[in-house]
Design a protein around this motif. Sequence first.
Motif, PDB file in Angstrom:
ATOM      1  N   ARG A 224       0.811  -1.211   0.000  1.00  0.00           N
ATOM      2  CA  ARG A 224       0.000   0.000   0.000  1.00  0.00           C
ATOM      3  C   ARG A 224       0.851   1.271   0.000  1.00  0.00           C
ATOM      4  O   ARG A 224       0.431   2.312  -0.491  1.00  0.00           O
ATOM      5  CB  ARG A 224      -0.936   0.003   1.211  1.00  0.00           C
ATOM      6  CG  ARG A 224      -1.960  -1.108   1.208  1.00  0.00           C
ATOM      7  CD  ARG A 224      -2.667  -1.213   2.546  1.00  0.00           C
ATOM      8  NE  ARG A 224      -1.743  -1.518   3.615  1.00  0.00           N
ATOM      9  CZ  ARG A 224      -2.092  -1.592   4.901  1.00  0.00           C
ATOM     10  NH1 ARG A 224      -3.341  -1.361   5.243  1.00  0.00           N
ATOM     11  NH2 ARG A 224      -1.195  -1.881   5.822  1.00  0.00           N
ATOM     12  N   THR A 246      -4.863 -11.902  -5.767  1.00  0.00           N
ATOM     13  CA  THR A 246      -4.914 -10.567  -6.369  1.00  0.00           C
ATOM     14  C   THR A 246      -3.531  -9.921  -6.379  1.00  0.00           C
ATOM     15  O   THR A 246      -3.081  -9.400  -7.406  1.00  0.00           O
ATOM     16  CB  THR A 246      -5.909  -9.673  -5.616  1.00  0.00           C
ATOM     17  OG1 THR A 246      -7.228 -10.181  -5.788  1.00  0.00           O
ATOM     18  CG2 THR A 246      -5.866  -8.245  -6.147  1.00  0.00           C
ATOM     19  N   ILE A 401     -13.108  -9.761  -0.505  1.00  0.00           N
ATOM     20  CA  ILE A 401     -12.725  -8.634  -1.344  1.00  0.00           C
ATOM     21  C   ILE A 401     -11.211  -8.521  -1.308  1.00  0.00           C
ATOM     22  O   ILE A 401     -10.630  -8.155  -0.288  1.00  0.00           O
ATOM     23  CB  ILE A 401     -13.368  -7.314  -0.862  1.00  0.00           C
ATOM     24  CG1 ILE A 401     -14.899  -7.448  -0.836  1.00  0.00           C
ATOM     25  CG2 ILE A 401     -12.936  -6.157  -1.741  1.00  0.00           C
ATOM     26  CD1 ILE A 401     -15.525  -7.685  -2.194  1.00  0.00           C
ATOM     27  N   ARG A 402     -10.564  -8.880  -2.398  1.00  0.00           N
ATOM     28  CA  ARG A 402      -9.106  -8.875  -2.510  1.00  0.00           C
ATOM     29  C   ARG A 402      -8.460  -9.616  -1.342  1.00  0.00           C
ATOM     30  O   ARG A 402      -7.461  -9.189  -0.778  1.00  0.00           O
ATOM     31  CB  ARG A 402      -8.586  -7.430  -2.615  1.00  0.00           C
ATOM     32  CG  ARG A 402      -9.176  -6.666  -3.788  1.00  0.00           C
ATOM     33  CD  ARG A 402      -8.516  -5.329  -3.988  1.00  0.00           C
ATOM     34  NE  ARG A 402      -8.649  -4.410  -2.878  1.00  0.00           N
ATOM     35  CZ  ARG A 402      -9.738  -3.692  -2.628  1.00  0.00           C
ATOM     36  NH1 ARG A 402     -10.799  -3.810  -3.423  1.00  0.00           N
ATOM     37  NH2 ARG A 402      -9.777  -2.871  -1.607  1.00  0.00           N
ATOM     38  N   HIS A 404      -9.716 -10.140   1.647  1.00  0.00           N
ATOM     39  CA  HIS A 404     -10.206  -9.729   2.964  1.00  0.00           C
ATOM     40  C   HIS A 404     -11.634 -10.223   3.173  1.00  0.00           C
ATOM     41  O   HIS A 404     -12.482 -10.120   2.286  1.00  0.00           O
ATOM     42  CB  HIS A 404     -10.185  -8.204   3.102  1.00  0.00           C
ATOM     43  CG  HIS A 404      -8.826  -7.595   2.926  1.00  0.00           C
ATOM     44  ND1 HIS A 404      -7.749  -7.957   3.673  1.00  0.00           N
ATOM     45  CD2 HIS A 404      -8.391  -6.647   2.058  1.00  0.00           C
ATOM     46  CE1 HIS A 404      -6.689  -7.252   3.299  1.00  0.00           C
ATOM     47  NE2 HIS A 404      -7.046  -6.467   2.312  1.00  0.00           N
ATOM     48  N   GLU A 431     -15.987  -9.114  -7.340  1.00  0.00           N
ATOM     49  CA  GLU A 431     -15.023  -8.760  -6.298  1.00  0.00           C
ATOM     50  C   GLU A 431     -15.034  -7.261  -5.976  1.00  0.00           C
ATOM     51  O   GLU A 431     -14.035  -6.703  -5.523  1.00  0.00           O
ATOM     52  CB  GLU A 431     -13.614  -9.218  -6.664  1.00  0.00           C
ATOM     53  CG  GLU A 431     -13.500 -10.728  -6.812  1.00  0.00           C
ATOM     54  CD  GLU A 431     -12.070 -11.201  -7.004  1.00  0.00           C
ATOM     55  OE1 GLU A 431     -11.167 -10.349  -7.021  1.00  0.00           O
ATOM     56  OE2 GLU A 431     -11.875 -12.414  -7.144  1.00  0.00           O
ATOM     57  N   HIS A 432     -16.166  -6.601  -6.215  1.00  0.00           N
ATOM     58  CA  HIS A 432     -16.359  -5.206  -5.821  1.00  0.00           C
ATOM     59  C   HIS A 432     -17.653  -5.101  -5.029  1.00  0.00           C
ATOM     60  O   HIS A 432     -18.619  -5.820  -5.281  1.00  0.00           O
ATOM     61  CB  HIS A 432     -16.433  -4.285  -7.039  1.00  0.00           C
ATOM     62  CG  HIS A 432     -15.140  -4.124  -7.765  1.00  0.00           C
ATOM     63  ND1 HIS A 432     -14.170  -3.230  -7.378  1.00  0.00           N
ATOM     64  CD2 HIS A 432     -14.642  -4.766  -8.850  1.00  0.00           C
ATOM     65  CE1 HIS A 432     -13.139  -3.300  -8.195  1.00  0.00           C
ATOM     66  NE2 HIS A 432     -13.395  -4.241  -9.098  1.00  0.00           N
ATOM     67  N   GLU A 455     -10.270   0.711   4.055  1.00  0.00           N
ATOM     68  CA  GLU A 455     -10.403   0.913   2.609  1.00  0.00           C
ATOM     69  C   GLU A 455     -11.000  -0.275   1.884  1.00  0.00           C
ATOM     70  O   GLU A 455     -11.817  -0.126   0.975  1.00  0.00           O
ATOM     71  CB  GLU A 455      -9.022   1.271   2.023  1.00  0.00           C
ATOM     72  CG  GLU A 455      -9.037   1.624   0.553  1.00  0.00           C
ATOM     73  CD  GLU A 455      -8.671   0.463  -0.339  1.00  0.00           C
ATOM     74  OE1 GLU A 455      -8.941   0.532  -1.540  1.00  0.00           O
ATOM     75  OE2 GLU A 455      -8.119  -0.532   0.179  1.00  0.00           O
ATOM     76  N   TYR A 456     -10.612  -1.507   2.285  1.00  0.00           N
ATOM     77  CA  TYR A 456     -11.088  -2.673   1.550  1.00  0.00           C
ATOM     78  C   TYR A 456     -12.574  -2.935   1.756  1.00  0.00           C
ATOM     79  O   TYR A 456     -13.181  -3.712   1.013  1.00  0.00           O
ATOM     80  CB  TYR A 456     -10.272  -3.918   1.934  1.00  0.00           C
ATOM     81  CG  TYR A 456     -10.473  -4.405   3.354  1.00  0.00           C
ATOM     82  CD1 TYR A 456     -11.495  -5.287   3.677  1.00  0.00           C
ATOM     83  CD2 TYR A 456      -9.625  -4.002   4.377  1.00  0.00           C
ATOM     84  CE1 TYR A 456     -11.681  -5.742   4.971  1.00  0.00           C
ATOM     85  CE2 TYR A 456      -9.783  -4.457   5.674  1.00  0.00           C
ATOM     86  CZ  TYR A 456     -10.808  -5.316   5.973  1.00  0.00           C
ATOM     87  OH  TYR A 456     -10.975  -5.761   7.261  1.00  0.00           O
ATOM     88  N   HIS A 546      -8.976   1.159  -5.923  1.00  0.00           N
ATOM     89  CA  HIS A 546      -8.627   0.732  -4.567  1.00  0.00           C
ATOM     90  C   HIS A 546      -7.108   0.745  -4.455  1.00  0.00           C
ATOM     91  O   HIS A 546      -6.400   1.089  -5.418  1.00  0.00           O
ATOM     92  CB  HIS A 546      -9.226  -0.635  -4.218  1.00  0.00           C
ATOM     93  CG  HIS A 546      -8.937  -1.720  -5.195  1.00  0.00           C
ATOM     94  ND1 HIS A 546      -7.688  -2.295  -5.336  1.00  0.00           N
ATOM     95  CD2 HIS A 546      -9.724  -2.350  -6.101  1.00  0.00           C
ATOM     96  CE1 HIS A 546      -7.722  -3.235  -6.267  1.00  0.00           C
ATOM     97  NE2 HIS A 546      -8.941  -3.278  -6.763  1.00  0.00           N
ATOM     98  N   SER A 547      -6.584   0.377  -3.292  1.00  0.00           N
ATOM     99  CA  SER A 547      -5.152   0.560  -3.031  1.00  0.00           C
ATOM    100  C   SER A 547      -4.273  -0.231  -3.991  1.00  0.00           C
ATOM    101  O   SER A 547      -3.216   0.253  -4.426  1.00  0.00           O
ATOM    102  CB  SER A 547      -4.835   0.176  -1.581  1.00  0.00           C
ATOM    103  OG  SER A 547      -5.217  -1.163  -1.313  1.00  0.00           O
TER     104      SER A 547
END
Length: 612
Positions: A224, A246, A401-402, A404, A431-432, A455-456, A546-547
């Motif tokens: 990040r 990812t 999500i990624r 998480h 995945e969003h 953020e995630y 995203h990051s």
Amino acid sequence: MSTLVVPEHREFRAGWLAESIPARFLAAARTHPERPALDGLTYAELARRAGRVAAAVRGARRVALLLDHGAQTIAAILGTLGAGAAYVPLDPRYPPVRLRRMAALADADVVLTSPGHLALAGELLEGCRVVDVTALAGESSGWVPVDPDSAAYILFTSGSTGEPKGVVQTHRGVLFQVAAHTNNLRIGPADRVSVLSSFSFDMAVTDTFSALLNGACVVPVDVRTAGLSELAMAAREITIYHSTPTVFRYLVDALADGERLPRMRAIVLGGEAVVGADLERFRRHFGDSCLFVNGYGATEISFAVQNHLTRADAALVPAGVVPIGRPLPGTRVTLEPAGPEGQIVIRSPYLAGYWCAPAADAVRFGTDPDGTRFYLTGDLGRLLPDGQIAYLGRLDRQVKIRGHRVELGEVEAALSVLPTVSKATVVARDEHLHAYVIAESAAGLRDALSDVLPEYMLPTSFTALSAFPLTPTGKVDTTALPTHQPITTALPTHQPATQASIPTHQPVTQASILTGLEEVIAAAWRAALDLPQVPRDQNFFDTGGHSLLMAKVQLHLETALGRRLPLTTLYTHPTVAALARHLSQEPAPSPTDPADRMTRRRQARRDRTTPP
């Protein structure tokens, strides 16, 4: 099947499960005092630094760690465990509201932090002692004997009730995972083990201790802040790599065509489904002696099932989702109800539990008549003819999500308490996360949510409606919700407020609004976001970013501009226009030989492991 060549290693003995994490670390430090525990820090030096932390927190029960990714956190973890306390990692990038909730739920006695986070640390929990780890000095040591069945950590995951849920694991449970990782991958002193995940997740626990209890070197990289170019550079020296699929995809796609990472001998992926394209990436960029591991688990157990593949094996796997494999020794996995498909249930004496949440514990955990504990994962699996297990997705509203774990209910709860929102529902697609709210406008919701959620967990899009479509039973019909727009604005008041009244947007003509530097930046955005065009004044994160995608933008821009571009600069100037203005006013560094750049970055990594 290819023959894998592995370096000299030492089997992790079953008897060591009766010890504690600090006892095993001190044994490794005595055996390898001058070997690097991290770049620029030997085992002897890390042991001394951890000993000072242990002395500072001795007598505490739970210690919160508000520290950045790297050596300070690792020393703080070891010192906290060495003092007989449990550590509670608090990622400084999380919103302060969430950090305060986590510190309060854990009932921490002490907060360990660094100068940059002292102010925030003082606000976390009233009456909690704050210790600056960079101010600890001397030869004091607070190591004490530790019961292997005492708590080692509390990690917080997303909770369906709207509150973070704490998972508590023991020293013995951690050592069980270290034993499996060590023996499966033959980890030894010659290895360099990546730690890419935040210390708030169990992935970092297994990676860190699998290195430090075996004399290996830990290589922490925070994607990040460091970006993909830094990760790619570190990966050239890493031997054991572990991340979500990812991050692996972004890493491999950042490599030059035909480039291989010959030192890498094990790639371990987990947290998301692995697909055939990942195996193709593996075969293109890694050697015959490299092992590909598709792992499955949960914070409540860490790894429970793994699928080990060589390059030759990978060529034979059919396209589609790759099976997660077979249970690891010490775990038993069944599908319930019994049959070809069912919920994945894990049985093991090394399962974790929930912190101060008996109701949640009773729902997910149970005990068989013979005393064996089991965990109901909420995941659906299929038993394949060869005995392997295929992962089929979730049974409930929890999504990945990624990599998480996110409870949709927690995001909905955070939205519903906002003053402008009457009701909220959140769905996951590709995945969003996409949020739908009953409100006059969706403007400002992302900023408001970013104050309470990491953020995630932030939705990619926000859409305002006057009513939700319902099923015959009165539930929200998520299949009838409109497809999200990439850019969200307020609903026009003159239109009927229905699901069909989602605003449309006029196409943006790039050539008419972009300067030369803006076009370079916009091209990087378009490549990362996979969009045909991007507005010059739209926030990157409001356009689906995203990051990890920001790290991809960084890589594109560094190549296009021929200069180093810190990720912090991109976060500070998150629109095309703002970044162009900033870069046009900031003098570019003089050209530097690539070898000099690599030397400078390595020195920077060493500097980050040395306290002020």
